[in-house]
Write a protein that holds these residues in place. Structure first.
Motif, mmCIF file in Angstrom:
data_model
loop_
_atom_site.group_PDB
_atom_site.id
_atom_site.type_symbol
_atom_site.label_atom_id
_atom_site.label_comp_id
_atom_site.label_asym_id
_atom_site.label_seq_id
_atom_site.Cartn_x
_atom_site.Cartn_y
_atom_site.Cartn_z
ATOM 1 N N THR A 66 0.825 -1.210 0.000
ATOM 2 C CA THR A 66 0.000 0.000 0.000
ATOM 3 C C THR A 66 0.861 1.263 0.000
ATOM 4 O OG1 THR A 66 -1.573 -1.274 1.339
ATOM 5 C CG2 THR A 66 -1.982 1.084 1.106
ATOM 6 N N ARG A 73 -3.345 -5.714 5.968
ATOM 7 C CA ARG A 73 -2.235 -4.892 6.448
ATOM 8 C C ARG A 73 -1.216 -4.691 5.329
ATOM 9 N NH1 ARG A 73 -0.111 -3.766 11.448
ATOM 10 N NH2 ARG A 73 -1.602 -5.175 12.467
ATOM 11 N N SER A 74 -0.718 -3.482 5.216
ATOM 12 C CA SER A 74 0.301 -3.195 4.203
ATOM 13 C C SER A 74 1.600 -3.907 4.548
ATOM 14 C CB SER A 74 0.547 -1.688 4.111
ATOM 15 O OG SER A 74 1.567 -1.408 3.184
ATOM 16 N N TYR A 84 5.832 0.374 4.559
ATOM 17 C CA TYR A 84 5.510 1.537 5.400
ATOM 18 C C TYR A 84 4.658 2.526 4.614
ATOM 19 C CZ TYR A 84 6.210 5.627 8.385
ATOM 20 O OH TYR A 84 6.016 6.726 9.188
ATOM 21 N N ILE A 85 3.571 2.991 5.219
ATOM 22 C CA ILE A 85 2.671 3.905 4.500
ATOM 23 C C ILE A 85 2.750 5.348 5.006
ATOM 24 C CG2 ILE A 85 1.029 2.023 4.083
ATOM 25 C CD1 ILE A 85 -0.807 3.468 6.162
ATOM 26 N N GLY A 86 3.370 5.568 6.183
ATOM 27 C CA GLY A 86 3.269 6.853 6.864
ATOM 28 C C GLY A 86 3.693 8.045 6.029
ATOM 29 N N GLU A 88 -6.009 1.437 12.012
ATOM 30 C CA GLU A 88 -5.026 2.498 12.248
ATOM 31 C C GLU A 88 -4.391 2.948 10.939
ATOM 32 O OE1 GLU A 88 -4.596 4.198 15.019
ATOM 33 O OE2 GLU A 88 -6.261 2.963 15.731
ATOM 34 N N GLU A 89 -4.153 2.001 10.025
ATOM 35 C CA GLU A 89 -3.604 2.363 8.712
ATOM 36 C C GLU A 89 -4.629 3.164 7.912
ATOM 37 O OE1 GLU A 89 -2.183 -1.044 6.615
ATOM 38 O OE2 GLU A 89 -0.432 -1.317 7.894
ATOM 39 N N GLU A 91 -4.654 6.611 9.137
ATOM 40 C CA GLU A 91 -3.439 7.329 8.749
ATOM 41 C C GLU A 91 -3.541 7.840 7.314
ATOM 42 O OE1 GLU A 91 1.376 6.715 9.394
ATOM 43 O OE2 GLU A 91 0.026 5.000 9.500
#
Length: 491
Positions: free
Chosen positions: A349, A382-383, A386-388, A412-413, A416
């Protein structure tokens, strides 16, 4: 007092018809998910003994999720707990644990079978002593709070249920007993509350247990048809006794169908879908996702000068299905979505979000300068990267980001990724079959801040004011001259 027999029979008939109509309204409302459930503490007691195969246990969890979908879940509304049992008992979900449907359904999907014996009496005793205790989130016994246990079992218990079920009922707990397959029917009747016809149900196999969903929606249904939020109104539901009507938020107009809302059509927008095509989605669900995309396209004002749509699919890699502006009518767009082939690999992701920020909204990919940019990200897990940073960059660049998750997606993802306010920009459901509800709730408001119609009105008003001021000024000048003449005569 002497009764007029024909008149009395007519009155009875009218009362019966009114009661039947009310019941039908409740059944219809329950089936559509339009009822409010009165404040209730509900505990599901589910049999996961050896006789319940893993695939059948999954069907039980789907049934639970669908019943929960029809409840008005909240601290002051309905609280839900789940007790799992076989030879031992496990408190899977406490009444105090989850205060939202989303978290609750997600917890249900994670329950695993215990696969040992069938100690149904022990499970009821546990519910009475623990699950319905104040320590676990149950509310103090009150006429305003219902206590309900729903037992699902497919076998003959290895312990006594009659006495413990009686103690539970004496404590004010209403018991529904659902039997599956080769269940012992006499045991169900020993557990259930009166009247037994309303509290005992039987299905031939777990594959058809979902058909009982409507029954429990009806059981908990009361007259506020807008309370659950699972109604046909796209934005706002306004309740009235035994009925409801739809309305729209500011900046939207109610359409002729009486339920859909349309944003101001004067604004242009670029919309890019970022769709998870990983192997966990599965082919049949991927087809549901494509239908979901087309539901949203149906709500957009697609044209050369209004909404443009692009589509990107991702898994272990990223593939642009078509860029913005390639198709400028709904038919061609929807046909192109239907032709999208399933990639079936990993879930990167973060990589997909970087593609969105660096490529999809660039001028070389059909994006228009000065036009609102909207990204709609769909994922079911879930990815794996890292997507942040990419999620932050998308929002920093002014993109309006929506995040939609199904099944094992991480909330949470999703939060975000989503723009603020988060509650309006992220959506989650446990089941692919219910993503059509998200299509109804997801609103892409593409109104300009300034409505040209309002501007025209303002200009006209301003012109009238200026004309009036000029006329008043001339009158004042005329009066001043007359006053000056009078003063000269006096002197």
């Amino acid at each position: 007092m002497t009764l007029n027999t024909p008149l009395f029979l007519l009155l009875l008939g009218l009362l019966g018809a009114q009661a039947a109509t009310t019941a039908m309204d409740l059944r219809t409302a329950a089936a559509m998910g339009l009822c409010k459930t009165r404040p209730t503490d509900i505990v599901f007691i589910i049999d996961s003994s050896r006789s319940v195969r893993p695939a059948e246990f999954e069907q039980v969890k789907v049934f639970l999720a669908k019943v929960i979908e029809g409840l008005d879940v909240g601290p002051n509304a309905t609280r839900v707990g789940v007790v799992n049992y076989a030879s031992r008992v496990k408190n899977e979900v406490s009444l105090k644990t989850h205060r939202t449907k989303t978290g609750l359904i997600k917890a249900v999907t994670k329950i695993e079978p215990l696969s040992t014996g069938t100690m149904t009496g022990l499970a009821i005793q546990f519910a009475l002593n623990v699950a319905f205790s104040e320590a676990e989130g149950a509310r103090v016994r009150s006429p305003d709070i219902s206590k309900v246990a729903i037992i699902v079992t497919d076998g003959r218990p290895q312990d006594n249920v009659k006495d413990v079920a009686q103690r539970a009922r004496d404590a004010g707990i209403e018991i529904f007993a659902i039997g599956v397959g080769r269940v012992d029917m006499s045991t169900l009747r020993q557990m259930a509350s009166d009247p037994l016809d309303d509290h005992v149900d039987y299905v031939e196999s777990y594959s058809v247990i979902e058909k009982l969903t409507k029954k429990f929606q009806e059981a908990f249904c009361v007259s506020d048809l807008c309370a659950t939020g699972d109604h046909d109104c796209e934005q706002v539901c306004v309740s009235s006794p035994g009925s409801y009507k739809c309305a729209c938020k500011a900046g939207f107009t109610l359409m002729d169908d009486g339920r859909s809302c349309r944003a101001c059509s004067n604004a242009a927008t670029d919309v890019v879908f970022l769709i998870d095509g990983s192997k966990s989605v599965r082919p049949e669900n991927f087809e549901l996702v494509k239908k979901w995309i087309n539901q949203i396209i149906d709500k957009l004002d697609v044209s050369d000068n209004k909404a443009h749509v692009g589509l990107v699919q991702y898994s272990s890699s990223v593939k642009q299905e078509f860029p913005l502006g390639r198709y400028n009518n709904k038919k061609d767009l929807k046909d192109a979505v239907k032709k999208m082939a399933y990639m079936e690999r990993g879930t990167m992701t973060g990589q997909a979000l970087r593609y969105l920020t660096d490529n999809s909204f660039g001028p070389g990919q059909g994006a228009r300068p000065g036009v609102t940019k909207v990204g709609i990200v769909f994922t079911d897990g879930r990815s794996q990267d890292y997507i942040g940073d990419a999620a932050k960059k998308a929002k920093d660049q002014g993109f309006k980001m929506y995040a939609v998750g199904v099944g094992n997606a991480v909330e949470e993802e999703l939060k975000e990724i989503a723009s603020e306010p988060t509650a309006e920009h992220y959506f989650y459901t446990a089941d692919f079959k219910t993503i059509t509800q998200i299509a109804k709730k997801l609103q892409i408001n593409i109104c300009n801040d300034e409505d040209p119609c309002e501007c025209d009105t303002l200009v006209k008003f301003q012109k009238k004011v200026e004309d009036a001021i000029q006329a008043l000024t001339k009158k004042l000048e005329s009066m001043s001259k007359r006053i000056a003449l009078l003063e000269n005569k006096i002197v």
